[in-house]
Motif scaffolding. Structure first.
Motif, mmCIF file in Angstrom:
data_model
loop_
_atom_site.group_PDB
_atom_site.id
_atom_site.type_symbol
_atom_site.label_atom_id
_atom_site.label_comp_id
_atom_site.label_asym_id
_atom_site.label_seq_id
_atom_site.Cartn_x
_atom_site.Cartn_y
_atom_site.Cartn_z
ATOM 1 N N ASP A 1 0.583 -1.096 -0.040
ATOM 2 C CA ASP A 1 -0.046 -0.040 -0.034
ATOM 3 C C ASP A 1 0.895 1.161 -0.006
ATOM 4 O O ASP A 1 1.940 1.200 0.193
ATOM 5 N N GLU A 2 0.204 2.374 -0.193
ATOM 6 C CA GLU A 2 0.881 3.731 -0.286
ATOM 7 C C GLU A 2 1.691 4.091 0.836
ATOM 8 O O GLU A 2 2.690 4.622 0.831
ATOM 9 N N ALA A 3 0.962 3.782 2.053
ATOM 10 C CA ALA A 3 1.844 4.202 3.440
ATOM 11 C C ALA A 3 2.815 3.368 3.447
ATOM 12 O O ALA A 3 4.022 4.084 3.906
ATOM 13 N N SER A 4 2.902 2.141 3.201
ATOM 14 C CA SER A 4 4.129 1.557 3.298
ATOM 15 C C SER A 4 5.360 1.874 2.341
ATOM 16 O O SER A 4 6.457 1.945 2.777
ATOM 17 N N MET A 5 5.060 2.115 1.273
ATOM 18 C CA MET A 5 5.834 2.745 0.276
ATOM 19 C C MET A 5 6.562 3.882 0.750
ATOM 20 O O MET A 5 7.619 4.395 0.581
ATOM 21 N N GLU A 6 5.643 4.777 1.424
ATOM 22 C CA GLU A 6 6.198 6.228 1.744
ATOM 23 C C GLU A 6 6.897 6.053 2.935
ATOM 24 O O GLU A 6 8.070 6.713 2.990
ATOM 25 N N GLU A 7 6.579 5.093 3.647
ATOM 26 C CA GLU A 7 7.296 4.601 5.074
ATOM 27 C C GLU A 7 8.841 4.343 4.533
ATOM 28 O O GLU A 7 9.843 4.419 4.989
ATOM 29 N N LEU A 8 8.827 3.446 3.556
ATOM 30 C CA LEU A 8 9.933 2.884 3.017
ATOM 31 C C LEU A 8 10.752 4.049 2.594
ATOM 32 O O LEU A 8 12.290 4.124 2.718
ATOM 33 N N LEU A 9 10.323 4.733 1.762
ATOM 34 C CA LEU A 9 10.991 6.085 1.026
ATOM 35 C C LEU A 9 11.641 6.974 2.040
ATOM 36 O O LEU A 9 12.440 7.842 1.802
ATOM 37 N N ARG A 10 10.973 7.021 3.379
ATOM 38 C CA ARG A 10 11.716 7.978 4.138
ATOM 39 C C ARG A 10 12.720 7.329 5.184
ATOM 40 O O ARG A 10 13.594 7.931 5.943
ATOM 41 N N CYS A 11 12.999 5.893 4.817
ATOM 42 C CA CYS A 11 14.319 5.311 5.155
ATOM 43 C C CYS A 11 15.660 5.864 4.720
ATOM 44 O O CYS A 11 15.444 6.382 3.552
ATOM 45 N N PRO A 12 16.594 5.573 5.302
ATOM 46 C CA PRO A 12 17.872 5.862 4.521
ATOM 47 C C PRO A 12 18.262 4.984 3.378
ATOM 48 O O PRO A 12 18.933 4.212 3.863
#
Length: 244
Positions: free
Chosen positions: A150-161
């Motif tokens: 889902d979009e939330a998980s994708m955005e959370e990944l993209l906030r990782c280093p």
């Protein structure tokens, strides 16, 4: 245009990539013709075997490939080194052999995410690979996961280093092209690689992808992405034992 390919399956007999040293040579010849001057063999690593076992198999495949290349002393090839495309699993962050899977002599780890909805624990593990183990995580072919989580998980990944690697084939695929171009325009893509597997249906195709980017007026974005690839390859190849 010169480029460095950080995601390939050119090592013979390791996975679903090259089936023989001869096919590996053909892949390298075509890559060089298209402008590739440095290439990393990133065979699939899955947790069904230990990292130690994988590294032993990889060394055998490397020796086979080098032996084949040595029969063609006048032929130009990209500079070569090895790494792995590492499939995520929960215990990866704790494995003492983890550094052996990185790209050459660098701290960069090419990570393939699970092909399912990502749970919070998956994202935590990705973050821990960087913050606990000191790895610089490169997410392999992010475009494949856009409809799997889902979009939330994708955005959370993209906030990782993490750095994001896209396959060049995404720019040549009618289903993925529009989204791929959007991600590049938005600055979401850090690296472009071929993920080439063979000379039949997954041949090196960077040349076509670079033409597509030029036609879309994305020269500045392309230059940034290619510079990233060149720098990571330089770090991977620096003082690494498996290098040609």
């Amino acid at each position: 245009m010169t480029y460095y390919d950080l995601h390939t399956h050119v090592l013979p007999g390791m996975d679903d990539g090259s089936s023989s040293p001869a096919e590996s040579v053909a892949m390298l010849q075509e890559s060089f013709r298209q402008g590739c001057r440095g290439l990393i063999g990133t065979s699939h690593y899955y947790p069904q075997e230990s990292i130690e076992q994988f590294l032993a198999r990889r060394m055998e495949a490397w020796n086979q490939l080098i032996g084949e290349l040595q029969t063609l002393p006048e032929e130009p090839f990209p500079q070569l080194t090895v790494g792995a495309e590492v499939y995520y699993h929960p215990n990866l962050v704790n494995d003492e052999w983890l550094p052996g899977l990185c790209l050459g002599n660098s701290d960069y780890l090419l990570l393939e995410m699970p092909f399912r909805q990502w749970s919070p624990s998956v994202i935590r593990d990705v973050r821990a690979l960087s913050q606990v183990r000191g790895r610089k995580v490169v997410i392999a072919h992010l475009e494949r996961f856009l409809k799997l989580t889902d979009e939330a998980s994708m955005e959370e990944l993209l906030r990782c280093p993490v750095l994001i690697q896209m396959n060049s084939g995404a720019l040549l695929n009618s289903r993925l092209k529009r989204k791929a171009l959007h991600l590049i325009r938005e600055g979401r893509v850090d690296l472009l690689s071929t993920d080439t597997h063979n000379m039949l249906f997954r041949k090196p195709n960077m040349e076509q992808a670079l033409v597509e980017l030029a036609e879309k007026g994305l020269s500045a974005e392309t230059d940034r992405i290619l510079r990233n690839g060149a720098e990571i390859f330089r770090l991977a190849a620096e003082n690494h034992g498996n290098i040609l």
